[in-house]
Design a protein around this motif. Structure first.
Motif, PDB file in Angstrom:
ATOM      1  N   LEU A  44       0.849  -1.202   0.000  1.00 48.67           N
ATOM      2  CA  LEU A  44       0.000   0.000   0.000  1.00 48.67           C
ATOM      3  C   LEU A  44       0.884   1.253   0.000  1.00 48.67           C
ATOM      4  O   LEU A  44       0.963   1.971   0.999  1.00 48.67           O
ATOM      5  N   SER A  45       1.524   1.516  -1.110  1.00 52.05           N
ATOM      6  CA  SER A  45       2.442   2.661  -1.187  1.00 52.05           C
ATOM      7  C   SER A  45       1.726   4.002  -1.018  1.00 52.05           C
ATOM      8  O   SER A  45       2.342   4.991  -0.624  1.00 52.05           O
ATOM      9  N   LYS A  46       0.426   4.031  -1.277  1.00 55.35           N
ATOM     10  CA  LYS A  46      -0.320   5.283  -1.092  1.00 55.35           C
ATOM     11  C   LYS A  46      -0.562   5.574   0.395  1.00 55.35           C
ATOM     12  O   LYS A  46      -0.880   6.695   0.763  1.00 55.35           O
ATOM     13  N   VAL A  47      -0.384   4.571   1.241  1.00 55.18           N
ATOM     14  CA  VAL A  47      -0.553   4.733   2.688  1.00 55.18           C
ATOM     15  C   VAL A  47       0.802   4.879   3.383  1.00 55.18           C
ATOM     16  O   VAL A  47       0.977   5.739   4.238  1.00 55.18           O
ATOM     17  N   TYR A  48       1.749   4.025   3.022  1.00 56.54           N
ATOM     18  CA  TYR A  48       3.047   3.961   3.704  1.00 56.54           C
ATOM     19  C   TYR A  48       4.129   4.601   2.851  1.00 56.54           C
ATOM     20  O   TYR A  48       4.456   4.103   1.774  1.00 56.54           O
ATOM     21  N   ASN A  49       4.680   5.715   3.328  1.00 58.43           N
ATOM     22  CA  ASN A  49       5.772   6.379   2.631  1.00 58.43           C
ATOM     23  C   ASN A  49       6.788   6.836   3.681  1.00 58.43           C
ATOM     24  O   ASN A  49       6.584   7.858   4.334  1.00 58.43           O
ATOM     25  N   PRO A  50       7.880   6.081   3.827  1.00 65.76           N
ATOM     26  CA  PRO A  50       8.861   6.397   4.871  1.00 65.76           C
ATOM     27  C   PRO A  50       9.486   7.786   4.753  1.00 65.76           C
ATOM     28  O   PRO A  50      10.033   8.294   5.720  1.00 65.76           O
ATOM     29  N   LYS A  51       9.382   8.415   3.604  1.00 64.16           N
ATOM     30  CA  LYS A  51       9.959   9.754   3.427  1.00 64.16           C
ATOM     31  C   LYS A  51       9.029  10.857   3.911  1.00 64.16           C
ATOM     32  O   LYS A  51       9.459  11.985   4.096  1.00 64.16           O
ATOM     33  N   ASP A  52       7.743  10.559   4.091  1.00 64.58           N
ATOM     34  CA  ASP A  52       6.761  11.548   4.548  1.00 64.58           C
ATOM     35  C   ASP A  52       6.653  11.545   6.067  1.00 64.58           C
ATOM     36  O   ASP A  52       7.027  10.586   6.730  1.00 64.58           O
ATOM     37  N   ARG A  53       6.129  12.613   6.599  1.00 60.93           N
ATOM     38  CA  ARG A  53       5.785  12.699   8.020  1.00 60.93           C
ATOM     39  C   ARG A  53       4.379  13.239   8.122  1.00 60.93           C
ATOM     40  O   ARG A  53       4.135  14.323   7.610  1.00 60.93           O
ATOM     41  N   PRO A  54       3.425  12.556   8.728  1.00 61.75           N
ATOM     42  CA  PRO A  54       3.597  11.197   9.217  1.00 61.75           C
ATOM     43  C   PRO A  54       3.777  10.218   8.061  1.00 61.75           C
ATOM     44  O   PRO A  54       3.276  10.453   6.963  1.00 61.75           O
ATOM     45  N   TRP A  55       4.462   9.118   8.310  1.00 61.60           N
ATOM     46  CA  TRP A  55       4.770   8.189   7.219  1.00 61.60           C
ATOM     47  C   TRP A  55       3.616   7.243   6.911  1.00 61.60           C
ATOM     48  O   TRP A  55       3.609   6.620   5.858  1.00 61.60           O
ATOM     49  N   ILE A  56       2.632   7.159   7.815  1.00 58.19           N
ATOM     50  CA  ILE A  56       1.439   6.349   7.572  1.00 58.19           C
ATOM     51  C   ILE A  56       0.256   7.293   7.415  1.00 58.19           C
ATOM     52  O   ILE A  56      -0.053   8.065   8.327  1.00 58.19           O
ATOM     53  N   LYS A  57      -0.401   7.220   6.269  1.00 59.32           N
ATOM     54  CA  LYS A  57      -1.571   8.056   5.981  1.00 59.32           C
ATOM     55  C   LYS A  57      -2.782   7.130   5.783  1.00 59.32           C
ATOM     56  O   LYS A  57      -3.059   6.689   4.672  1.00 59.32           O
ATOM     57  N   THR A  58      -3.474   6.845   6.886  1.00 61.86           N
ATOM     58  CA  THR A  58      -4.575   5.888   6.863  1.00 61.86           C
ATOM     59  C   THR A  58      -5.726   6.329   5.971  1.00 61.86           C
ATOM     60  O   THR A  58      -6.492   5.493   5.497  1.00 61.86           O
ATOM     61  N   GLU A  59      -5.845   7.620   5.712  1.00 56.07           N
ATOM     62  CA  GLU A  59      -6.950   8.117   4.885  1.00 56.07           C
ATOM     63  C   GLU A  59      -6.819   7.707   3.418  1.00 56.07           C
ATOM     64  O   GLU A  59      -7.757   7.863   2.640  1.00 56.07           O
ATOM     65  N   ASN A  60      -5.684   7.167   3.024  1.00 55.78           N
ATOM     66  CA  ASN A  60      -5.456   6.806   1.627  1.00 55.78           C
ATOM     67  C   ASN A  60      -5.846   5.378   1.269  1.00 55.78           C
ATOM     68  O   ASN A  60      -5.514   4.896   0.184  1.00 55.78           O
ATOM     69  N   ALA A  61      -6.552   4.685   2.175  1.00 55.73           N
ATOM     70  CA  ALA A  61      -7.019   3.325   1.897  1.00 55.73           C
ATOM     71  C   ALA A  61      -8.266   3.059   2.726  1.00 55.73           C
ATOM     72  O   ALA A  61      -8.543   3.752   3.703  1.00 55.73           O
ATOM     73  N   THR A  62      -9.013   2.034   2.328  1.00 53.28           N
ATOM     74  CA  THR A  62     -10.188   1.647   3.102  1.00 53.28           C
ATOM     75  C   THR A  62      -9.747   0.916   4.367  1.00 53.28           C
ATOM     76  O   THR A  62      -8.620   0.416   4.458  1.00 53.28           O
ATOM     77  N   THR A  63     -10.640   0.853   5.317  1.00 56.92           N
ATOM     78  CA  THR A  63     -10.354   0.128   6.553  1.00 56.92           C
ATOM     79  C   THR A  63      -9.993  -1.318   6.245  1.00 56.92           C
ATOM     80  O   THR A  63      -9.032  -1.852   6.804  1.00 56.92           O
ATOM     81  N   GLN A  64     -10.729  -1.958   5.339  1.00 56.39           N
ATOM     82  CA  GLN A  64     -10.443  -3.357   5.020  1.00 56.39           C
ATOM     83  C   GLN A  64      -9.079  -3.515   4.360  1.00 56.39           C
ATOM     84  O   GLN A  64      -8.349  -4.463   4.656  1.00 56.39           O
ATOM     85  N   GLU A  65      -8.705  -2.591   3.484  1.00 58.82           N
ATOM     86  CA  GLU A  65      -7.370  -2.643   2.867  1.00 58.82           C
ATOM     87  C   GLU A  65      -6.278  -2.528   3.933  1.00 58.82           C
ATOM     88  O   GLU A  65      -5.268  -3.234   3.872  1.00 58.82           O
TER      89      GLU A  65
END
Length: 71
Positions: free
Chosen positions: A30-51
């Motif tokens: 899920l590269s649209k959610v997890y990006n180690p270069k960003d802060r915060p690096w996890i953006k939960t809004e970029n995927a559904t809860t089930q994903e």
């Protein structure tokens, strides 16, 4: 143990950096959610809860887990 929380309104992703082995399964899945270069690096809004739930289940180190948010 240090733990970071990333809520989306339905669940919270818990990340324990000391457990992380940097296998990058999360980033590859899920590269649209997890990006180690960003802060915060996890953006939960970029995927559904089930994903998010499905991806966290694939974390090989157990550094990522899910906590349900009570209504």
């Amino acid at each position: 143990m240090e733990e970071h929380e990333y809520p989306n309104g339905e669940i919270t992703i818990l990340w324990k950096p000391k457990l992380c082995t940097h296998a990058a399964v999360c980033v590859k899945t899920l590269s649209k959610v997890y990006n180690p270069k960003d802060r915060p690096w996890i953006k939960t809004e970029n995927a559904t809860t089930q994903e998010l739930i499905d991806q966290v289940a694939k974390c090989p180190s157990g550094a990522l887990s899910i906590k349900k948010i009570m209504p």
